[in-house]
Design an enzyme around this catalytic site. Structure first.
Site, mmCIF file in Angstrom:
data_model
loop_
_atom_site.group_PDB
_atom_site.id
_atom_site.type_symbol
_atom_site.label_atom_id
_atom_site.label_comp_id
_atom_site.label_asym_id
_atom_site.label_seq_id
_atom_site.Cartn_x
_atom_site.Cartn_y
_atom_site.Cartn_z
ATOM 1 N N PRO A 74 37.413 -12.708 21.431
ATOM 2 C CA PRO A 74 37.789 -11.540 22.240
ATOM 3 C C PRO A 74 38.881 -11.861 23.248
ATOM 4 O O PRO A 74 38.827 -12.882 23.941
ATOM 5 C CB PRO A 74 36.477 -11.174 22.946
ATOM 6 C CG PRO A 74 35.422 -11.650 22.001
ATOM 7 C CD PRO A 74 35.962 -12.909 21.396
ATOM 8 N N CYS A 75 39.876 -10.981 23.311
ATOM 9 C CA CYS A 75 41.076 -11.293 24.086
ATOM 10 C C CYS A 75 41.171 -10.530 25.396
ATOM 11 O O CYS A 75 42.120 -10.699 26.143
ATOM 12 C CB CYS A 75 42.327 -11.005 23.259
ATOM 13 S SG CYS A 75 42.541 -9.255 22.850
ATOM 14 N N GLN A 76 40.196 -9.671 25.709
ATOM 15 C CA GLN A 76 40.346 -8.816 26.892
ATOM 16 C C GLN A 76 40.585 -9.614 28.162
ATOM 17 O O GLN A 76 41.291 -9.164 29.062
ATOM 18 C CB GLN A 76 39.116 -7.927 27.077
ATOM 19 C CG GLN A 76 38.990 -6.829 26.042
ATOM 20 C CD GLN A 76 38.195 -7.274 24.830
ATOM 21 O OE1 GLN A 76 38.086 -8.467 24.559
ATOM 22 N NE2 GLN A 76 37.656 -6.323 24.093
ATOM 23 N N PHE A 78 42.275 -12.241 28.588
ATOM 24 C CA PHE A 78 43.611 -12.809 28.673
ATOM 25 C C PHE A 78 44.674 -11.719 28.596
ATOM 26 O O PHE A 78 45.851 -11.969 28.730
ATOM 27 C CB PHE A 78 43.858 -13.784 27.519
ATOM 28 C CG PHE A 78 42.764 -14.787 27.316
ATOM 29 C CD1 PHE A 78 42.331 -15.570 28.367
ATOM 30 C CD2 PHE A 78 42.182 -14.949 26.077
ATOM 31 C CE1 PHE A 78 41.332 -16.513 28.182
ATOM 32 C CE2 PHE A 78 41.185 -15.889 25.884
ATOM 33 C CZ PHE A 78 40.754 -16.667 26.938
ATOM 34 N N ASN A 112 45.291 -14.924 19.146
ATOM 35 C CA ASN A 112 44.931 -14.242 20.386
ATOM 36 C C ASN A 112 46.189 -13.639 20.993
ATOM 37 O O ASN A 112 47.288 -13.782 20.451
ATOM 38 C CB ASN A 112 44.260 -15.218 21.358
ATOM 39 C CG ASN A 112 43.155 -14.553 22.161
ATOM 40 O OD1 ASN A 112 43.401 -13.549 22.825
ATOM 41 N ND2 ASN A 112 41.946 -15.090 22.087
#
Length: 300
Positions: A74-76, A78, A112
């Site tokens: 999950p990239c939220q 960053f 990502n």
């Protein structure tokens, strides 16, 4: 090569690798909506699982005997859309690395958002990869140079056991397109509009785009043209001339999902799945590099 997709979402990475001839033998995802959507589009199993339980995950994944692991934690935490403060979810990047190090497939691909490369979470993951014996090729790719009509930047970490860092740099460089792909390049005469509105994160940013440029990054929200938007100096034309906002279907196509992809879930969930996904053609581009690197380094 057999691949397993971790944090698979609705399947952008899986589909891209399948299109390049890889056999995806299983996928893992925690979000119910994404699991159901994935099931509707692939014949191999997807497991609903919390991958922070790395020991249990590695035990199950190892039974699938993968040659490689792919996926994007999950990239939220960053993301440019977030508060730029890493939180507990950023620890899933370390979980991904722990699983790779435990199973030790011949290679892996982690993707990502671009700024993840400078995060503490990735620094920890990178150390785990290196200690496990992987050479790393680390690159930020612009999707518009990789077969998708979207200026979406993604960080790719491609690892192979026993190789030197940078082993695939030249292959990536040689494959990149010479110019960005525009919406018109990709869709041809299928579009019945020249300009469109894409809701900005704030009104200090432009919101009107032309089909003669790549689309901006497709995000997890989609809104119609609001009364409060009065234009921006960078807009492709005056807001008064714009009649079109991107539909859910168009957003999925810009992410290079095929027209017959089955979208399952509420409109809100589907929009989020589309925005979270890796563009299919970007994933296929990376899969081509993996395939070429494997053949070159194994002297096929």
């Amino acid at each position: 090569m057999k691949a397993v997709d971790l944090f698979a979402g609705c399947g952008g990475m899986s589909l891209g690798f399948e299109k390049q001839g890889f056999e995806v033998v299983g996928a893992f995802e925690w979000w119910d909506a994404a699991v159901e959507c994935y099931k509707a589009n692939f014949s191999h199993p997807i497991y609903r699982m919390d991958l922070s339980d790395t020991e249990t995950a590695a035990e199950l994944i190892s039974k699938l005997k993968p040659d490689m692991i792919i996926g994007g934690p999950p990239c939220q935490d960053f993301s440019h859309a977030g508060k730029r403060v890493e939180s507990d979810r950023a620890g899933l990047t370390e979980s991904y690395a722990d699983i790779v190090a435990d199973i030790k497939p011949y290679c892996f691909v982690m993707e990502n958002v671009d700024r993840a490369r400078k995060s503490h979470a990735y620094s920890v993951a990178r150390s785990i990869f290196k200690e496990a014996g992987y050479g790393l090729t680390e690159i930020v790719l612009d999707a518009s140079l990789c077969g998708a009509p979207q200026k979406r930047k993604r960080f790719i970490c491609f690892g192979m056991l026993g190789e030197k860092d940078g082993f695939a740099d030249k292959i990536f460089a040689d494959k990149l397109a010479k110019k960005p792909m525009t919406m018109r390049d990709y869709f041809g005469d299928q579009l019945d509009f020249e300009y469109y509105y894409r809701h900005p994160r704030n009104y200090n940013r432009r919101a009107v785009f032309s089909i003669d440029e790549p689309a901006p990054t497709i995000r997890g929200v989609s809104r119609p043209i609001p009364d409060g938007y009065h234009g921006h100096p960078g807009d492709a034309c005056p807001i008064e001339q714009v009649k079109h906002s991107l539909t859910t279907e168009e957003r999925a196509l810009i992410q290079t999902f095929p027209e017959d992809y089955r979208w399952v879930g509420s409109k809100t969930d589907i929009e989020q799945m589309i925005g979270n996904a890796a563009p299919v053609n970007l994933a296929r581009f990376v899969a081509e590099v993996v395939s070429q690197s494997y053949c070159k380094l194994r002297h096929f």
